[in-house]
Design an enzyme around this catalytic site. Structure first.
Site, PDB file in Angstrom:
ATOM      1  N   GLY A 184       0.918  -1.064   0.201  1.00  0.00           N
ATOM      2  CA  GLY A 184       0.079   0.048  -0.387  1.00  0.00           C
ATOM      3  C   GLY A 184       1.077   1.153  -0.137  1.00  0.00           C
ATOM      4  N   GLU A 243      -0.450   1.622  -6.748  1.00  0.00           N
ATOM      5  CA  GLU A 243       0.127   0.909  -6.385  1.00  0.00           C
ATOM      6  C   GLU A 243       0.803  -0.933  -6.583  1.00  0.00           C
ATOM      7  OE1 GLU A 243       1.989   1.742  -3.776  1.00  0.00           O
ATOM      8  OE2 GLU A 243       1.388   3.722  -3.379  1.00  0.00           O
ATOM      9  N   PRO A 293      -7.825   6.111  15.776  1.00  0.00           N
ATOM     10  CA  PRO A 293      -6.840   7.270  15.492  1.00  0.00           C
ATOM     11  C   PRO A 293      -5.522   6.902  16.067  1.00  0.00           C
ATOM     12  CG  PRO A 293      -8.810   7.481  16.226  1.00  0.00           C
ATOM     13  CD  PRO A 293      -9.074   6.137  16.106  1.00  0.00           C
ATOM     14  N   ASP A 294      -5.226   5.742  16.996  1.00  0.00           N
ATOM     15  CA  ASP A 294      -3.618   5.059  16.932  1.00  0.00           C
ATOM     16  C   ASP A 294      -3.110   4.403  16.042  1.00  0.00           C
ATOM     17  OD1 ASP A 294      -5.774   3.772  18.161  1.00  0.00           O
ATOM     18  OD2 ASP A 294      -4.729   3.349  20.045  1.00  0.00           O
ATOM     19  N   GLU A 311      10.690  -7.558  -1.987  1.00  0.00           N
ATOM     20  CA  GLU A 311      10.344  -8.153  -1.112  1.00  0.00           C
ATOM     21  C   GLU A 311       9.106  -8.755  -1.276  1.00  0.00           C
ATOM     22  OE1 GLU A 311      11.556  -8.643   1.965  1.00  0.00           O
ATOM     23  OE2 GLU A 311      13.605  -7.379   0.825  1.00  0.00           O
TER      24      GLU A 311
END
Lengths: 223, 223
Positions: free
Chosen positions: B42, B58, B79-80, B110
Site C-alpha cells: 500500500g 500501487e 486514531p492510534d 520484498e
DNA sequence: ACAAAAGTGTTAGGGGTACACCCATGG
DNA sequence: CCATGGGTGTACCCCTAACACTTTTGT
C-alpha cells in the site's frame, strides 16, 4: 515525513420506512459550496476519534435519532468531489425506526425525511452515495435480520413485511412471509402480547431475536 | 477553512490460489514503525488521484501483477492505528490468477506470497484488514462469478472448482459443481479446445463469460 | 352479518444433494 | 486392462410459490 494533506469526513445515509415509502434523512446546506442544496448529514472526523465514533456522533448531533443499525458503507475520494479542498468521505449506512426528526437537536433544525425516489440533485457526489446505500440495504434484507432495525422495539409480522415491501418495492405473500419469518429460529422473540392497531384479527407482537443472519435467505424474485 | 489534517493511504489485500492454499501478497517493512514485520502492500494517495486509481497504481508499482478483479473493501481509521500520525487507509481487495511475483518491479523485491493461514502478526491493523478481505472473497464467491478472477484466461471446470474448494476450505462434489456452473447461462464461454494436463479424460476449456452474478447462488453448506 | 387482517393446510414444482454410472485418455 | 479424472442420469428432499381455508377482532 511529508504527506499530502487530506480532510476526512463521515457522511450518513439514514434510511427509514414511513408509510408506504423508503425515506432518507437530508439536510439543507447553509453554506458554500452547494448552498441551498440538499445533502446527506455528515461532518469532519475529529483528530482523536475513530470513523465509527465520528459517524455515531454526527448522527446524534444532527438528528438525535434512535439508531437501529449503523455500518460502514464505502469511501469516496475523487480529487474534485469537493471544490474547496481534497476531501475523502467515509459513508455510513444507518437504518432507524420511523420517528419524527427531533427539532430540539443542535443542528437538526434543517433535517427532514425525503422519499428516496424524490432525493435527487444532492450536493457533492451524494446522489451516488445514496444509491449505494439503498442498494446495500436492499441486498442485506435478503440474508440478514436487518429489517427489524426499521421497526420499533415491538412489532407485528405484518409491520415487518411492510418493511420488506417498501424497501424492495414489491408485494410479498402475507401467508408465506408469516410462515417464513416465524419459522426462522432466533429471528423473532414473541412477547405474548397482541395488538389490533391495524384492524382485523389481533396480531402477535414480537421483539428482535438474537439471529443476525437469515438461513435460508429471503430472496427478491429474479424477475 | 480549518480542518484536522489526515494522511490517506490505500492498502491492498491481494489474494491468489496457489496449489492447495489461499495466499496473500505481503511485503516486509523496511522502515519504522513495524520495521521487519510483514504488511499488506500500500501507500499514500497522491493529491490528484482517486482512491481506485491509487490502488491500481500501487498494485502495479509493488507487484506488477495482472489483476483479475479489484474492488474497495473498507476503510480503517482508528486514531492510534499508526503511531506517527493520523492515517486513514482505504483497503482494497484484489483477486489475481496464480503467477510468480515479478522481481523486476520497482518495489516488488520484498513482495511474496504467503498462505493466509500463516499470515499473522502483520503491521498496523493489517491482521484485521486481511481477515475482512478473506471473508469478503469467501462471501462473494457464493453469488458472483468472481472465482474466475483467480483463474487464467482459459481454465477447466475442475480448476474453477479447486478455487472454490481452496477459498472455502471445503470439498465440493465434482459432478454437481460441473452441472451447476455449466448450467448457469453467461458464466462460462467454451473455447472448443480441450486439455489433458491433469490426466484422465480431456476437459473442456472455458473463458469467463459476461455474467457477473450467479443465479441461483452457489452456497457454502450451512454445517 | 360482514369486512378485514391474522394465521394454517395443502399441493405442485424447482433446485440441491448424494451417488450410480458412463466416457475418454495415459500408462 | 486399469487408473484417473471428465461428465450425465436419477432419486429424494427441502424450500418456495400459490392459494383455499379457518380464526378473531371491529363495526
Amino acid at each position: 515525513m511529508a504527506f499530502p494533506p487530506f480532510a476526512v469526513t463521515v457522511d450518513l445515509v439514514v434510511l427509514t420506512v414511513r408509510g408506504d415509502e423508503l425515506c432518507v434523512l437530508l439536510v439543507r446546506r447553509g453554506e458554500e459550496p452547494f448552498l441551498g442544496r440538499d445533502a446527506l448529514p455528515g461532518g469532519f472526523v475529529r483528530p482523536d476519534e475513530g470513523l465509527a465514533a465520528a459517524a455515531t456522533r454526527e448522527l446524534a448531533e444532527e438528528t438525535g435519532l434512535d439508531v437501529g443499525h449503523l455500518e460502514q458503507l464505502a469511501s469516496y475520494g475523487d480529487p474534485d468531489r469537493d471544490p474547496r479542498q481534497r476531501v475523502v468521505t467515509v459513508a455510513h449506512l444507518a437504518l432507524v425506526p420511523d420517528q419524527p426528526v427531533p427539532t430540539a437537536g443542535t443542528d437538526a433544525a434543517e433535517a427532514r425525511w425525503v422519499p428516496v425516489a424524490q432525493a435527487r440533485d444532492l450536493a457533492f457526489d451524494h446522489d451516488r452515495v445514496l444509491a449505494d446505500g439503498v442498494e446495500r440495504a436492499r441486498a442485506k434484507l435478503e440474508y440478514t435480520a436487518l429489517a427489524t432495525a426499521f421497526c420499533g422495539a415491538e412489532f407485528t409480522v405484518a409491520q415487518l413485511r411492510r418493511v420488506y415491501e417498501v424497501v424492495w418495492g414489491r408485494p410479498l405473500d402475507p401467508r408465506n412471509f408469516h410462515r417464513k419469518v416465524t419459522g426462522t429460529p432466533g429471528l423473532l422473540d414473541p412477547t405474548g402480547e397482541t395488538t389490533t392497531r391495524d384492524g382485523g384479527r389481533p396480531a402477535q407482537l414480537y421483539r428482535r431475536g438474537e439471529a443476525e443472519q437469515l438461513h435460508p435467505p429471503l430472496l427478491r424474485a429474479d424477475t
